[in-house]
Scaffold this active site. Sequence first.
Site, PDB file in Angstrom:
ATOM      1  N   LYS A 171      45.183  58.387  47.983  1.00 38.07           N
ATOM      2  CA  LYS A 171      44.200  59.394  47.550  1.00 38.07           C
ATOM      3  C   LYS A 171      42.943  59.245  48.406  1.00 38.07           C
ATOM      4  O   LYS A 171      42.517  58.118  48.685  1.00 38.07           O
ATOM      5  CB  LYS A 171      43.840  59.181  46.070  1.00 38.07           C
ATOM      6  CG  LYS A 171      44.980  59.438  45.083  1.00 38.07           C
ATOM      7  CD  LYS A 171      45.328  60.906  44.987  1.00 38.07           C
ATOM      8  CE  LYS A 171      46.309  61.207  43.864  1.00 38.07           C
ATOM      9  NZ  LYS A 171      46.877  62.570  43.970  1.00 38.07           N
TER      10      LYS A 171
ATOM     11  N   ASP B 197      49.811  56.109  42.945  1.00 35.91           N
ATOM     12  CA  ASP B 197      48.584  56.591  43.603  1.00 35.91           C
ATOM     13  C   ASP B 197      47.648  55.407  43.844  1.00 35.91           C
ATOM     14  O   ASP B 197      47.452  54.587  42.954  1.00 35.91           O
ATOM     15  CB  ASP B 197      47.871  57.605  42.695  1.00 35.91           C
ATOM     16  CG  ASP B 197      48.791  58.727  42.262  1.00 35.91           C
ATOM     17  OD1 ASP B 197      49.192  59.534  43.112  1.00 35.91           O
ATOM     18  OD2 ASP B 197      49.138  58.778  41.062  1.00 35.91           O
TER      19      ASP B 197
ATOM     20  N   ASP C  69      58.444  62.618  36.127  1.00 37.75           N
ATOM     21  CA  ASP C  69      57.876  61.708  35.134  1.00 37.75           C
ATOM     22  C   ASP C  69      58.970  60.988  34.341  1.00 37.75           C
ATOM     23  O   ASP C  69      58.703  59.996  33.683  1.00 37.75           O
ATOM     24  CB  ASP C  69      57.019  62.488  34.118  1.00 37.75           C
ATOM     25  CG  ASP C  69      55.830  63.179  34.756  1.00 37.75           C
ATOM     26  OD1 ASP C  69      55.274  62.643  35.730  1.00 37.75           O
ATOM     27  OD2 ASP C  69      55.459  64.280  34.263  1.00 37.75           O
TER      28      ASP C  69
ATOM     29  N   GLU D 152      56.809  56.611  42.568  1.00 36.52           N
ATOM     30  CA  GLU D 152      55.640  57.145  43.268  1.00 36.52           C
ATOM     31  C   GLU D 152      54.430  56.549  42.581  1.00 36.52           C
ATOM     32  O   GLU D 152      54.427  56.370  41.351  1.00 36.52           O
ATOM     33  CB  GLU D 152      55.632  58.676  43.150  1.00 36.52           C
ATOM     34  CG  GLU D 152      54.507  59.371  43.911  1.00 36.52           C
ATOM     35  CD  GLU D 152      53.271  59.698  43.103  1.00 36.52           C
ATOM     36  OE1 GLU D 152      52.344  60.292  43.644  1.00 36.52           O
ATOM     37  OE2 GLU D 152      53.215  59.348  41.892  1.00 36.52           O
TER      38      GLU D 152
ATOM     39  N   HIS E 217      45.418  57.331  39.404  1.00 36.15           N
ATOM     40  CA  HIS E 217      45.476  58.702  39.919  1.00 36.15           C
ATOM     41  C   HIS E 217      44.098  59.335  40.089  1.00 36.15           C
ATOM     42  O   HIS E 217      43.793  59.923  41.123  1.00 36.15           O
ATOM     43  CB  HIS E 217      46.320  59.575  38.976  1.00 36.15           C
ATOM     44  CG  HIS E 217      46.376  61.003  39.416  1.00 36.15           C
ATOM     45  ND1 HIS E 217      45.432  61.938  39.040  1.00 36.15           N
ATOM     46  CD2 HIS E 217      47.231  61.655  40.240  1.00 36.15           C
ATOM     47  CE1 HIS E 217      45.724  63.099  39.596  1.00 36.15           C
ATOM     48  NE2 HIS E 217      46.811  62.962  40.323  1.00 36.15           N
TER      49      HIS E 217
ATOM     50  N   GLU F 253      51.169  56.977  47.456  1.00 35.36           N
ATOM     51  CA  GLU F 253      50.331  58.152  47.732  1.00 35.36           C
ATOM     52  C   GLU F 253      48.892  57.700  47.887  1.00 35.36           C
ATOM     53  O   GLU F 253      48.276  57.201  46.943  1.00 35.36           O
ATOM     54  CB  GLU F 253      50.425  59.201  46.609  1.00 35.36           C
ATOM     55  CG  GLU F 253      49.607  60.419  47.017  1.00 35.36           C
ATOM     56  CD  GLU F 253      49.374  61.442  45.923  1.00 35.36           C
ATOM     57  OE1 GLU F 253      50.140  61.499  44.939  1.00 35.36           O
ATOM     58  OE2 GLU F 253      48.389  62.184  46.074  1.00 35.36           O
TER      59      GLU F 253
ATOM     60  N   HIS G 126      57.509  59.423  38.942  1.00 37.50           N
ATOM     61  CA  HIS G 126      56.140  59.847  39.226  1.00 37.50           C
ATOM     62  C   HIS G 126      55.128  59.007  38.447  1.00 37.50           C
ATOM     63  O   HIS G 126      55.115  59.033  37.221  1.00 37.50           O
ATOM     64  CB  HIS G 126      56.006  61.319  38.824  1.00 37.50           C
ATOM     65  CG  HIS G 126      54.675  61.932  39.078  1.00 37.50           C
ATOM     66  ND1 HIS G 126      53.924  62.498  38.066  1.00 37.50           N
ATOM     67  CD2 HIS G 126      53.955  62.085  40.224  1.00 37.50           C
ATOM     68  CE1 HIS G 126      52.811  62.991  38.584  1.00 37.50           C
ATOM     69  NE2 HIS G 126      52.803  62.757  39.881  1.00 37.50           N
ATOM     70  N   ARG G 127      54.322  58.248  39.166  1.00 30.26           N
ATOM     71  CA  ARG G 127      53.364  57.299  38.559  1.00 30.26           C
ATOM     72  C   ARG G 127      54.124  56.278  37.709  1.00 30.26           C
ATOM     73  O   ARG G 127      53.619  55.826  36.675  1.00 30.26           O
ATOM     74  CB  ARG G 127      52.294  58.024  37.723  1.00 30.26           C
ATOM     75  CG  ARG G 127      51.634  59.197  38.455  1.00 30.26           C
ATOM     76  CD  ARG G 127      50.593  59.914  37.618  1.00 30.26           C
ATOM     77  NE  ARG G 127      50.218  61.196  38.222  1.00 30.26           N
ATOM     78  CZ  ARG G 127      49.424  62.100  37.677  1.00 30.26           C
ATOM     79  NH1 ARG G 127      48.876  61.859  36.485  1.00 30.26           N
ATOM     80  NH2 ARG G 127      49.145  63.234  38.273  1.00 30.26           N
TER      81      ARG G 127
HETATM   82  O1  G3P Z   1      53.420  62.728  44.988  1.00 29.12           O
HETATM   83  C1  G3P Z   1      53.529  63.833  44.186  1.00 29.12           C
HETATM   84  C2  G3P Z   1      52.406  63.968  43.204  1.00 29.12           C
HETATM   85  O2  G3P Z   1      52.053  62.704  42.746  1.00 29.12           O
HETATM   86  C3  G3P Z   1      51.210  64.633  43.791  1.00 29.12           C
HETATM   87  O3  G3P Z   1      50.284  64.985  42.832  1.00 29.12           O
HETATM   88  O4  G3P Z   1      48.247  64.763  41.549  1.00 29.12           O
HETATM   89  O5  G3P Z   1      50.353  63.772  40.676  1.00 29.12           O
HETATM   90  O6  G3P Z   1      49.205  62.725  42.606  1.00 29.12           O
HETATM   91  P1  G3P Z   1      49.487  64.005  41.869  1.00 29.12           P
HETATM   92 MG    MG Z   2      50.628  61.138  43.087  1.00 27.36          MG
END
Ligand code: G3P
Ligand code: MG
Length: 248
Positions: free
Chosen positions: A121, A46, A241, A44, A59, A119, A17-18
């Site tokens: 945004k 953003d 994470d 993942e 993000h 992802e 995640h990120r």
């Molecule tokens: O893709 C899952 C997660 O990243 C969604 O929430 O706010 O961390 O981008 P956020």
């Molecule tokens: Mg995300």
Amino acid sequence: MTLTSLPGPSRDEVQAHRGASAIAPENTIAAFRAAAEAGAKWVELDVAFSADNRLIVIHDDSVDRTSSGKGSLGALTQSEIGALDGGAWFDPRFAGERIPTLAETIAALGEFGLSANVEIKQHAHHKSLDQLVRAVQADISKRSADTRIMISSFDAQCLKAMHQLEPDLEMAMLWVQAPEDWEQQLAAIPATTIHMHYKAVSIGLLEHVRERGIKVRVWTCNDPMQLVSFWHAGLTGVITDDPAVFLG
Ligand code: G3P
Ligand code: MG
């Protein structure tokens, strides 16, 4: 029972995640490198536009939390954002790390042998959805042969527009929790996957979803014990994470 004997995701179904954001500053090349070093195959990340409509990997809709600077993305150009320190806020060891563009990130993923869940945004300063998805398409089209791409968004319109351009990419609808009419909503996008918060998932939902050939991944879970009962019910993957805790 030992951790290694517990049910869990395949290596291909652990998305950092990120990047590996538990151990390196989120959404930076350092975090993506750390994910690869932890054995992850997927990250993942953003993406959003800067003021001059360049795709930035970040993000929030401002640089305040994750850099040495201040200001909203809609007021800063890519070169202003790129000049900021995007690492020292996390740990002085990462001083000098930059907030990358999507193009720079796609190139780095190729070097690291990583695939990406991009992802998209949707922020208030974005003026054209068409311009946004076309910019994503242009950057991901430069990926290396080994980099797979999937798209996710909280914004159904983003997924629809992206699907028009790239009908073969996996599309995941992001919901904190699946709405009652999830099936109709997914069919209209069209998306084959739900990404939802791990605390909102249930065995009943997973069984229902699996019957319809829909995949479910959960975010953001950093404790494998929380998901043990869901893998047999059909949970597809996890966005975490700390990929090392799921990769063993
Ligand atoms: O893709 C899952 C997660 O990243 C969604 O929430 O706010 O961390 O981008 P956020
Ligand atoms: Mg995300």
